[in-house]
Scaffold this active site. Structure first.
Site, PDB file in Angstrom:
ATOM      1  N   CYS A 344       0.835  -1.205   0.000  1.00 36.30           N
ATOM      2  CA  CYS A 344       0.000   0.000   0.000  1.00 36.30           C
ATOM      3  C   CYS A 344       0.868   1.251   0.000  1.00 36.30           C
ATOM      4  CB  CYS A 344      -0.927   0.010   1.218  1.00 36.30           C
ATOM      5  SG  CYS A 344      -1.987   1.471   1.281  1.00 36.30           S
ATOM      6  N   CYS A 347      -0.412   4.095   2.335  1.00 38.84           N
ATOM      7  CA  CYS A 347      -0.220   3.877   3.773  1.00 38.84           C
ATOM      8  C   CYS A 347       1.246   4.010   4.174  1.00 38.84           C
ATOM      9  CB  CYS A 347      -0.716   2.490   4.160  1.00 38.84           C
ATOM     10  SG  CYS A 347      -2.428   2.153   3.742  1.00 38.84           S
ATOM     11  N   ASP A 348       2.104   3.304   3.468  1.00 45.61           N
ATOM     12  CA  ASP A 348       3.478   3.133   3.916  1.00 45.61           C
ATOM     13  C   ASP A 348       4.465   4.095   3.263  1.00 45.61           C
ATOM     14  OD1 ASP A 348       2.523   1.035   5.443  1.00 45.61           O
ATOM     15  OD2 ASP A 348       2.893  -0.447   3.883  1.00 45.61           O
TER      16      ASP A 348
END
Length: 521
Positions: A344, A347-348
């Site tokens: 992701c 997200c990361d």
């Protein structure tokens, strides 16, 4: 800090605060502390129920805690909870201020009954759409039980801490200083891990349930649609889900769901769940299907068993288990998952600020990920197996305009390399020359498509070589009374709007099957 529109909305929410409490901030002279101070002053200026002190002495700066007189509440934000975490902040203010949660009474009592000492620390990023679920769950648990304490930490703001603990993905959760989990978790999942007898008790309760007319396995768009259509027929409907929302939860932006010009995956997932809850549907969370046992004779019940030990029976079953991220299947990938191997970028990505990363895959998802990451990291290497990128032309033009992106085509990733703790490179084979090349980097984002969640069906339902459930025009599988819908099936074009339609169709087909074979309960 907050614009006039946001202040108006927040003021309306804060009118629900019934119990006075104070915010205690730990600040220094830095820019981020001044920014946090401005936010907190905006908040306390909207209600007389909340006061502010700026004499906190917490080691993490900037940070703030929410304290109610006479109550031992261990709830702290380390950082400035804006972006996706602003909702977490609002909910925390309301809950500490006495506004009740929407959780079921049995879950609330279970939280209050947990014994022991639990200090949770959650690392999040402001762009992570999965993080709020974890932050909000643990915040609520900290409000309800003084034995549970929680600190939500912005990983981008506390980079030294992130590097020392080698946090490579968010949300990352620590309990009493040790790794507790990574990825999306809700209250029930966290409880199942710290209340060791909960899973067995829940499995026993589920197995004692009466048979359903329709049992839907899966809670993504197809499963939600199927449940609603079944419930509207007035028949006994159950939904067993691993996590409500499915892959939608991992989708950042949705702009092609008809009648909704723009939304985010988690927001749509919550709307799907709330819509299902409008009907008499028995929703059973944290249930991963393990085996389908088809009825042996007409008129008998189908059975689905789950990894929790639970077993459910039904006159008809709709399989809507969706799909998951496809992995590369190369040495080192599993060893370094969440230690540099990610799925992701939204997200990361912030955790790799100023570092070198690779994106595997040249379709729309891969190119979009590379474009997104290029604005955060030092350098992006995009690796595509084919001789050319497969993404839309407009995305390719944008990609090639970015100075810190290198595109390598006709390349097969063969190994993920690391130092035992985290990723430090990858190896790929040039498919034209057969030469092996090593790329030094700190992160790898895999974007090579999806795999159907159908492993538990092997040997029962007819599957394609790729693992998709074979269905006819009505969503019927090769087993009478067992239907399937969504990304797990052979239906082409894996789109949310198509999954919703297929779920409705499978449900109508299941009802038609019921009225032709037996009278619904």
């Amino acid at each position: 800090m907050l614009d006039a529109n946001l202040k108006t909305q927040l003021k309306a929410y804060l009118e629900k605060v019934t119990q006075p409490f104070e915010i205690v901030a730990s600040l220094d002279d830095g820019a981020k502390s001044r920014e946090l101070s401005a936010l907190l002053h905006d908040i306390v200026g909207l209600t007389d129920k909340i006061s502010l002190r700026e004499d906190g002495s917490d080691a993490r700066v900037p940070s703030f805690s929410l304290n109610r007189p006479g109550a031992d509440i261990g709830l702290r934000f380390a950082g400035i909870p804006m972006g996706h975490e602003f909702t977490s902040l609002v909910l925390a203010l309301l809950q500490v201020g006495g506004h009740p949660s929407k959780l079921g009474a049995d879950v609330i009592e279970q939280i209050k009954g947990v014994r022991g000492e639990f200090l949770f620390e959650t690392y999040f990023s402001l762009s992570c759409q999965n993080c709020p679920d974890v932050v909000q769950a643990l915040n609520l648990m900290a409000v309800l039980n003084p034995n549970i304490r929680h600190v939500a930490i912005d990983g981008a703001l506390f980079q030294k801490e992130v590097e020392e603990r080698q946090v490579m993905s968010v949300p990352s959760i620590y309990l009493n200083g040790e790794v507790f989990g990574a990825g999306r978790m809700g209250v029930e999942e966290i409880l199942a891990k710290i209340d060791t007898g909960a899973a067995a008790r829940d499995a026993e309760k589920l197995s004692a349930k009466a048979a359903f007319d329709v049992l839907v396995v899966g809670g993504g768009p197809a499963g939600a649609s199927a449940a609603i259509y079944a419930a509207r027929k007035g028949i006994r409907t159950g939904v067993a889900v691993e996590r409500f929302g499915g892959q939608v939860l991992d989708t950042m932006s949705i702009e092609n769901f008809i009648s909704v010009p723009e939304t985010e995956g988690p927001k749509l997932a919550r709307a799907l769940e709330e819509h299902v809850k409008q009907y008499e549907v028995d929703i059973m969370n944290l249930q991963t299907a393990e085996k389908l046992i088809p009825a042996k004779n007409p008129g008998e019940l189908h059975e689905v068993t789950f990894t929790s030990g639970a077993s459910l029976k039904a006159k008809s079953v709709i399989l809507a288990t969706g799909a998951r991220w496809r992995e590369m299947g190369v040495p080192g990938e599993k060893e370094y998952k969440a230690k540099g191997v990610c799925f992701c970028p939204h997200c990361d990505g912030p955790l790799f600020k100023g570092k070198r990363v690779a994106v595997i895959g040249g379709g729309n998802s891969g190119v979009e990920a590379a474009i997104d990451l290029a604005g955060i990291v030092a350098h992006v290497t995009l690796i595509e197996f084919d001789s050319q990128l497969r993404a839309d032309a407009v995305l390719q033009r944008k990609l090639h305009s970015m100075p810190n992106v290198k595109v390598i085509t006709s390349a097969l990733t063969t190994e993920v390399k690391g130092d035992g703790q985290k990723v430090n490179g990858l190896v790929y084979r040039d498919r034209n020359s057969e030469e092996l090349h090593t790329v030094d980097l700190e992160g790898i984002f895999v974007q090579i498509g999806l795999l159907p969640n159908s492993d538990f069906l092997k040997g029962t339902v007819e599957l394609t070589p790729r693992g998709e459930i074979i269905v006819d025009a009505k969503g019927q599988t090769n087993i009478p009374g067992v239907f399937a819908a969504g990304d797990v099936t052979t239906v082409p074009y894996k789109q949310i709007v198509i999954a919703v339609g297929e779920g409705a169709k499978a449900s109508l087909s299941a009802f038609d099957h019921l009225i032709r074979t037996s009278a619904p309960a």
